[in-house]
Each structure stands twice: as C-alpha cells, then as structure tokens.
Design a protein around this motif. Sequence first.
Motif, mmCIF file in Angstrom:
data_model
loop_
_atom_site.group_PDB
_atom_site.id
_atom_site.type_symbol
_atom_site.label_atom_id
_atom_site.label_comp_id
_atom_site.label_asym_id
_atom_site.label_seq_id
_atom_site.Cartn_x
_atom_site.Cartn_y
_atom_site.Cartn_z
ATOM 1 N N TYR A 28 0.846 -1.186 0.000
ATOM 2 C CA TYR A 28 0.000 0.000 0.000
ATOM 3 C C TYR A 28 0.889 1.246 0.000
ATOM 4 N N THR A 29 0.362 2.341 -0.506
ATOM 5 C CA THR A 29 1.115 3.585 -0.593
ATOM 6 C C THR A 29 0.836 4.459 0.616
ATOM 7 N N ILE A 30 1.856 4.699 1.414
ATOM 8 C CA ILE A 30 1.734 5.604 2.562
ATOM 9 C C ILE A 30 2.019 7.006 2.057
ATOM 10 N N LYS A 31 1.019 7.863 2.172
ATOM 11 C CA LYS A 31 1.153 9.230 1.670
ATOM 12 C C LYS A 31 2.006 10.077 2.610
ATOM 13 N N GLU A 32 1.742 9.983 3.916
ATOM 14 C CA GLU A 32 2.468 10.791 4.901
ATOM 15 C C GLU A 32 2.302 10.176 6.276
ATOM 16 N N VAL A 33 3.284 10.451 7.156
ATOM 17 C CA VAL A 33 3.200 10.043 8.556
ATOM 18 C C VAL A 33 3.460 11.291 9.397
ATOM 19 N N PHE A 34 2.547 11.590 10.305
ATOM 20 C CA PHE A 34 2.664 12.760 11.181
ATOM 21 C C PHE A 34 3.007 12.286 12.583
ATOM 22 N N THR A 35 4.087 12.821 13.156
ATOM 23 C CA THR A 35 4.523 12.429 14.494
ATOM 24 C C THR A 35 4.845 13.667 15.316
ATOM 25 N N PRO A 36 4.682 13.587 16.642
ATOM 26 C CA PRO A 36 5.021 14.745 17.481
ATOM 27 C C PRO A 36 6.522 14.900 17.708
ATOM 28 N N ASP A 141 0.698 13.937 21.349
ATOM 29 C CA ASP A 141 1.074 12.596 21.789
ATOM 30 C C ASP A 141 0.543 11.467 20.901
ATOM 31 N N HIS A 142 0.037 11.767 19.722
ATOM 32 C CA HIS A 142 -0.480 10.741 18.819
ATOM 33 C C HIS A 142 0.311 10.723 17.514
ATOM 34 N N PHE A 143 0.222 9.613 16.813
ATOM 35 C CA PHE A 143 0.911 9.419 15.545
ATOM 36 C C PHE A 143 -0.136 9.093 14.488
ATOM 37 N N LEU A 144 -0.017 9.676 13.305
ATOM 38 C CA LEU A 144 -1.016 9.468 12.265
ATOM 39 C C LEU A 144 -0.326 8.990 10.989
ATOM 40 N N MET A 145 -0.847 7.909 10.435
ATOM 41 C CA MET A 145 -0.376 7.400 9.154
ATOM 42 C C MET A 145 -1.481 7.649 8.135
ATOM 43 N N GLU A 146 -1.146 8.329 7.047
ATOM 44 C CA GLU A 146 -2.103 8.664 6.004
ATOM 45 C C GLU A 146 -1.823 7.767 4.796
ATOM 46 N N ILE A 147 -2.824 6.961 4.413
ATOM 47 C CA ILE A 147 -2.650 5.969 3.358
ATOM 48 C C ILE A 147 -3.640 6.257 2.238
ATOM 49 N N GLU A 148 -3.152 6.230 1.009
ATOM 50 C CA GLU A 148 -4.017 6.442 -0.145
ATOM 51 C C GLU A 148 -4.857 5.202 -0.406
#
Length: 178
Positions: A28-36, A141-148
């Motif tokens: 799968y293609t991970i578009k972006e990962v947001f981390t603190p 304090d959260h992590f977000l993975m954005e997947i197309e």
Amino acid sequence: MATKVIHAIYTDDDVLLDAVKKVRAAKYTIKEVFTPFPVHGLDKAVGIEPTRIAIASFLYGLLGLTVAVVMMNYIMIVDWPQDIGGKPSFTFIQNMPAFIPIMFELTVFFAGHLMVITFYLRSKIWPFRKAENPDLRTTDDHFLMEIEVHGEETELLKLLSNTHASEVKVVEPLKILG
C-alpha cells in the motif's frame, strides 16, 4: 491521485513503526506520517530516500571559507596592510595563523545560515502559512499514518485493525495550496 485517504492513529511510536512496515509489506502507498517527535527508523520504513543535505552543508561551508579568505586577503593584505605588533602584512600565508579563527567562524556561519534557508525553502515553510496537519493530536502525543485508497478499502481497513491502531477513519483528502 486517490479520491480517499485513510487516517490510522496510533498512541505509541513502536506500534506505528511496526504498522508502517506491515502496510508497506502489503504494497500500500503511505502518503504521509505525522509524528510529534522524530521516530528513529521511520524514514527507511516509509521508503524515503536519503537526502543530500550533508553535501549542501559542505558546499555552504566551502563558500563561507572562500568568502573569508578572499575578504581577509583583500582587507588585510591588498587594501590596507598594517604593521601590527611589529609584524608586517606582506602575504596571506605569513598571516594565516591569525586568520584561522575568522575562517572557521565564517565557515560555520555560512553553513548554518544557508542550511536553515535551504530547509525552509525545501520544506515550503513560508511566513503565515497554514498548517497542513490533519489531526491536532499529532502535535502532542499521537501518531497518524495517512494511506491512499485505490479501491481496496475493506482489505486495508482490515489490515489496519490488526496493527493496533487506536482510530481508523476514511476521509476525503484536503486540497491545500502550497
């Protein structure tokens, strides 16, 4: 371009790293990962190639060293040579030990300042630009993975539920002007 993206939110960086590896292994293609905060190994897990930032820093340092040498040679040797402490300024080489601190300082000055400017330009961080963060909790304090999503939505949701995500939601991608 995908018509939808899935946001998978995690509360632990190790769980996020394992999830990224599983999602990439499933092709799968991970578009972006947001981390603190920076997560060690995340760039390799997401598939981001190494940067050439070290080469740029070296070149900026060389530019600073060149400016320092040319400036001191012109000021102290060509334009206004002075007899300081009984030591005449006839050549640059004779006075080089006195010029070393200036050469060092301008090398670090140019490298540091030009690296900051390069970082801002490369990251497209302009003054008064709005944040592109899809969830404000990722600054705390959260992590977000954005997947197309490309039609395989149910399989991807099933995979993400097995990666211990605290939240999984399907959203329409924002059209952000850069």
